[in-house]
Design an enzyme around this catalytic site. Structure first.
Site, mmCIF file in Angstrom:
data_model
loop_
_atom_site.group_PDB
_atom_site.id
_atom_site.type_symbol
_atom_site.label_atom_id
_atom_site.label_comp_id
_atom_site.label_asym_id
_atom_site.label_seq_id
_atom_site.Cartn_x
_atom_site.Cartn_y
_atom_site.Cartn_z
ATOM 1 N N GLU A 1 14.653 -54.690 21.513
ATOM 2 C CA GLU A 1 13.708 -55.747 21.877
ATOM 3 C C GLU A 1 13.409 -55.701 23.369
ATOM 4 O OE1 GLU A 1 14.982 -59.838 21.537
ATOM 5 O OE2 GLU A 1 13.051 -60.558 22.267
ATOM 6 N N ASP B 1 25.415 -60.913 35.590
ATOM 7 C CA ASP B 1 24.346 -61.413 36.461
ATOM 8 C C ASP B 1 24.992 -62.245 37.560
ATOM 9 O OD1 ASP B 1 21.369 -63.481 35.814
ATOM 10 O OD2 ASP B 1 22.210 -62.675 37.672
ATOM 11 N N ASP C 1 24.326 -64.265 41.210
ATOM 12 C CA ASP C 1 23.273 -64.867 42.009
ATOM 13 C C ASP C 1 23.871 -65.431 43.285
ATOM 14 O OD1 ASP C 1 20.838 -66.192 39.888
ATOM 15 O OD2 ASP C 1 20.584 -65.658 42.013
ATOM 16 N N CYS D 1 24.511 -69.764 56.432
ATOM 17 C CA CYS D 1 23.359 -69.130 57.084
ATOM 18 C C CYS D 1 22.101 -69.291 56.248
ATOM 19 C CB CYS D 1 23.653 -67.647 57.299
ATOM 20 S SG CYS D 1 24.287 -66.840 55.823
ATOM 21 N N SER E 1 18.460 -57.550 41.976
ATOM 22 C CA SER E 1 17.608 -58.347 41.101
ATOM 23 C C SER E 1 16.275 -58.686 41.753
ATOM 24 C CB SER E 1 18.324 -59.636 40.701
ATOM 25 O OG SER E 1 18.369 -60.512 41.819
ATOM 26 N N HIS F 1 22.394 -57.334 39.174
ATOM 27 C CA HIS F 1 22.707 -57.268 37.759
ATOM 28 C C HIS F 1 23.543 -56.037 37.519
ATOM 29 C CE1 HIS F 1 18.648 -59.465 36.825
ATOM 30 N NE2 HIS F 1 19.584 -60.304 37.233
ATOM 31 N N HIS G 1 21.084 -61.907 24.988
ATOM 32 C CA HIS G 1 20.509 -62.470 26.199
ATOM 33 C C HIS G 1 19.568 -61.434 26.821
ATOM 34 C CE1 HIS G 1 20.902 -65.334 29.630
ATOM 35 N NE2 HIS G 1 20.406 -64.299 30.260
ATOM 36 N N LEU G 2 18.358 -61.872 27.158
ATOM 37 C CA LEU G 2 17.387 -60.929 27.727
ATOM 38 C C LEU G 2 17.576 -60.847 29.238
ATOM 39 C CD1 LEU G 2 14.709 -62.394 25.470
ATOM 40 C CD2 LEU G 2 14.977 -59.933 25.661
ATOM 41 N N HIS H 1 9.726 -57.940 41.668
ATOM 42 C CA HIS H 1 10.056 -59.362 41.678
ATOM 43 C C HIS H 1 8.842 -60.148 42.155
ATOM 44 C CE1 HIS H 1 11.899 -63.178 42.411
ATOM 45 N NE2 HIS H 1 13.055 -62.748 41.927
#
Lengths: 436, 455
Positions: free
Chosen positions: A68, A136, A138, A148, A187, A193, A337-338, A346
């Site tokens: 998919e 993933d 972040d 900062c 990412s 990722h 999970h996609l 981006h």
């Protein structure tokens, strides 16, 4: 700087402002060129086919078509999200991407049947059967420990948190779990990722993925708990290694770059992690200079003069609280999970989601990742001087090269070997069953 | 299920170890009577349901051990150990037939049987445990000396991190990490290059994962066999019993409401908003909205209302009032009235149908246009939150409920909803929509009594 008026002659290069992040119809125009010239369709196909490219008799030619993909498409009015896209081969994928010009491409799982035909199999057999093990991370999840930047921003001062995460997790994936085909990808804005592509990883069940996610889950607790890391005894070898090899020294650097002990509200947070009131008040009183404070704290907690419960691992707890990788656990646990595909643009920054070499992750600089505007400018510059193979002479070439040499080639070799072995075993079994 | 002549001695019948804890590897060659088929299954089911209840209430391992021991003794144990083993094996295989047929059922059965096995294993002595491990061929995974030497420091480190002192005598099993997900998740074992090194004292986890995996495969196989031939072959003998066992609900059936518990039509709206569980609220609401419900919805709601005390005449009036707005009174009388009378046992076989239990409702699968089934199972998170909001649930309670839903503990979610909307705890847990109603009325009645002036 304004965009040059379009003329019908496509050979005239567009005037590009490589400092401007493209949006709206400008983004679409850039994407059209990016998908036209830059996106590495063949490499992506080779990766996701895992050797099932039709060349070996043991290939499963339906494999790629059962994967998919999802597209996010921005029109003038709104954003459309198309799930369950699938393609029989690289060429179909290329045609579809060029036609639809998605602002984002996600990769999902490999299902039992072609996702496009899922309705026919709804009751009995539309299930995910293979999927890479993914992570993933972040940087915005670390907002409480970096001063900062915050939110979607990142700079060279706080990016080391991502470097730390890559080092700790990559080592564990290889050493502890025995995986070797691991792809790390920027990412595009504020994180990284990880795609673990060994066949053993692709076949993990939800429960096993959950177990791996929990193995890495050290930083816990909701917004209401003060202390997110608690060690009740000696550290597990994985945590001990992470601490000794990476976290301990990185925290020292972090103390300095984030000036953790220079500002009261910053070192106050650290003091909050110490479960002994008397220690806390003693420190708070005595502190004058900067780095001396941290040394002082360490000395006090390690000296063993205070016998309070919970102090023995306090230093490690502080270090882990600040530096240990903070994963989005749900991403790892799910089988379908996609996750955004490598080499996407981006839309918020215009930057390309390029691979990161884990062995050289300290050298990675998110602020100098090529942007789509920059690439197009380079392309135009090359074309105007009549250079050959001009895509290869842009900044993207290095990333594609990295993708191929560090990840794709070893992976394909392993896949081919596995296919060969499976095929030979099958042939042997058939032969055996014919003997009596 | 083959019924073959001889009953062989324990241990050599191929279905398990010599110890009293069988592994159910293959269907036994044991002769037994048809009556035992049903009764043994029900007894085992009681044990499994008790385990299910205990687990969803978050009982600790020691408490679960006690629970299993008690339940086993109460329902399965026989003075003669051979007879216990026989019942153990027969009941497991019968339930396998019953629970192989649907995915949700397989999942439940697998989890409960694994839990049962886990706690029974823990209760065995070291000898018996060793024998079972040999059955599973774990002796081939014992860590060799040479390799031990290379990693012994790490093994000690890992052991100390979970407060365990290993000594050179401790036996370690080297298995793929996939075999011990719980130990990996909690970082209780050292892992290297994809292998986990499980010390003897952690071996329960390993054994259970293997057990679970075996039963899972067996269930899938049994399901195929059932569909392919057994269901047909046995349609007059075992199939009806299997069907019935699948709907077994071990509580009161609420088919005969107490006389004083009659409700009248004028109360029904009020009662729906205060005392109906979510599944019935939803059906009721949809009926009011659409003036129609499809067959299964009519059955689920209709039987519930019967259980709640709605008399036949009132039921007919109620359904007619709604349906005639959509299909007209005449069509109602012609096409729908019959089945309502049928539900009350006034037509056809004159069976007095019993209201559906939660188990039955959860197992049903609504599709487009349906509103029956269990909303905790079938509603999207968004819709469920909205529905619960309308009932007055919010905040912490909402989170707890959604958590239960995510872990597929639908009945517990309903129980928590009851507790949140009534402001009281429900110790027994909801197993039946009519039970929800009865408990709710009890609560409001006692509240009313308290607020009435004393004589």
């Amino acid at each position: 700087m304004t965009k040059e008026k379009e003329d019908n002659n496509r050979d005239d290069p567009m005037q590009i402002d490589s400092n401007r992040v493209p949006t709206g119809s400008l983004l679409t125009d850039y994407l059209r060129i990016y998908y036209g010239k830059f996106f590495p369709y063949t490499d992506m196909f080779k990766w996701l086919a895992y050797g099932n490219d039709g060349k070996h008799p043991g290939c499963d030619s339906s494999y790629f078509g059962r994967r998919e993909f999802s597209f996010t498409i921005n029109s003038d009015i709104d954003e459309v999200y198309l799930r369950f896209q699938s393609f029989f081969n690289a060429s179909e994928m290329e045609t579809s991407i060029k036609a639809k010009c998605p602002t984002k491409i996600d990769i999902g799982a490999v299902y039992t049947v072609d996702p496009a035909k899922r309705h026919a199999y709804a009751q009995s057999g539309f299930n995910p059967i293979e999927r890479e093990l993914v992570f993933d991370i972040d940087i915005s999840d670390y907002d409480d420990v970096r001063y900062c930047c915050s939110g979607a921003d990142t700079c060279l001062n706080c990016w080391p948190l991502m470097t730390i995460a890559i080092k700790v997790i990559d080592t564990a994936l290889r050493e502890d779990f025995g995986f070797s085909h691991i792809l790390w990808v920027y990412s595009g804005r504020r994180g990284v990722h990880c795609w673990v592509c060994d066949s053993r990883a692709r076949r993990l069940s939800k429960e096993q993925r959950s177990a791996i996610a929990d193995y890495f889950h050290v930083y816990k607790g909701g917004e209401n708990s003060l202390k997110k890391v608690t060690f009740s005894g000696p550290l597990h070898p994985f945590l001990a290694r992470a601490y000794t090899d990476v976290l301990k020294n990185e925290f020292e650097k972090w103390v300095s770059t984030q000036k953790l002990f220079e500002h009261e509200e910053r070192f106050h947070k650290i003091l909050q992690l110490i479960p002994d009131e008397s220690v806390v008040s003693e420190l708070a009183e005595k502190w004058q200079g900067n780095s001396v404070r941290w040394e002082h704290l360490k000395h006090m907690l390690q000296s063993g003069s205070k016998k309070t419960q919970g102090l023995r691992r306090c230093i490690e707890e502080i270090v882990f609280s600040y530096t240990y990788p903070r994963l989005d656990i749900q991403v790892t646990k799910g089988m379908n999970h996609l996750l955004k595909a490598p080499f996407c643009v981006h839309p918020g920054t215009g930057r390309i989601c390029i691979p990161i070499d884990p062995k050289k992750c300290e050298e990675f600089d998110p602020t100098s990742v090529p942007t789509v505007a920059q690439l197009i400018e380079e392309l135009n510059a090359n074309a105007s001087i009549g250079a050959d193979n001009y895509v290869e002479k842009t900044s993207l070439a290095a990333s594609v090269h990295l993708f191929r040499t560090c990840f794709l080639e070893p992976l394909i070799k392993t896949c081919k070997d596995e296919l060969e072995n499976a095929y030979n075993t099958k042939i042997q079994q058939t032969k055996d069953s014919l003997n009596w | 299920m083959e019924i073959v002549r001889s009953q062989r001695r324990n241990g050599s019948d191929g279905s398990g170890s010599a110890a009293s804890l069988p592994l159910y590897k293959s269907a036994p060659s044991i002769e037994f009577r048809l009556e035992e088929f049903g009764q043994y299954a029900i007894d085992r089911l009681r044990v499994l349901q008790a385990i299910s209840d205990g687990l969803s209430r978050g009982k600790k391992p020691k408490e679960m051990e006690n629970l299993v021991s008690e339940q086993w003794r109460a329902n399965m144990k026989h003075q003669d150990a051979d007879k216990t083993l026989r019942k153990d094996i027969i009941s497991h295989f019968v339930l396998r037939l019953v629970y192989c047929r649907e995915e949700e059922m397989r999942r439940w059965f697998l989890s409960m049987e694994t839990a049962l096995f886990r706690y029974r294993f823990r209760l065995q002595n070291a000898e018996a445990q060793k024998s079972i491990m040999n059955e599973l061929q774990l002796q081939y995974n014992v860590l060799g000396n040479a390799e031990y030497e290379t990693i012994k420091d790490k093994l000690t480190e890992a052991a100390r991190s979970v407060n365990f002192t290993s000594n050179p005598e401790t036996v370690f099993y080297k298995v793929p990490f996939e075999d011990v997900p719980e130990l990996v998740a909690s970082r209780r074992v050292f892992i290297l290059k994809g292998f986990a090194f499980v010390p003897r004292n952690q071996v329960v986890s390993l054994v259970c994962t293997i057990f679970r995996s075996n039963i899972s495969k067996a269930l899938a196989l049994t399901n195929r066999k059932w569909r392919a031939m057994i269901q047909d072959q046995e349609k007059d003998r075992i199939a009806p019993m299997v069907e019935a066992l699948g709907n077994v609900y071990l509580g009161p059936d609420y088919s005969k409401p107490k006389d004083c518990a009659e409700i009248s039509l004028k109360d029904i709206n009020q009662l729906a908003s205060t005392s109906f569980p979510l599944c019935m609220r939803h059906l009721f609401g949809k009926l009011r909205e659409d003036h129609h419900l499809k067959h299964q919805g009519r059955m689920q709601l209709g039987l519930f209302l019967k259980g709640v005390g709605l008399k036949l005449e009132d039921a007919l009036a109620f359904w007619r009032a709604e349906f005639s707005q959509k299909v007209g009174a005449e069509r109602f009388d012609k096409e729908y009235a019959y089945s309502i009378r049928h539900n009350y046992g006034k037509e056809g076989k004159r069976t007095d149908y019993t209201p559906y239990s939660c188990q039955k409702i959860i197992m049903s699968t609504p599709s487009t246009g349906d509103h029956h089934g269990c909303p905790y199972r079938h509603f999207s998170e968004e819709n469920l939150r909205a529905a619960l909001n309308k009932m007055g649930v919010g905040g912490r309670a909402m989170d707890d409920i959604m958590d239960k839903v995510r872990n597929r503990h639908y009945q517990l979610a309903c129980t928590l909803t009851f507790e949140a909307t009534h402001g009281t705890s429900c110790e027994t847990g909801i197993n039946h929509p009519n039970q929800y109603f009865v408990e709710s009325r009890k609560f409001f009645e006692s509240k009313n009594k308290q607020s009435q002036p004393t004589a």
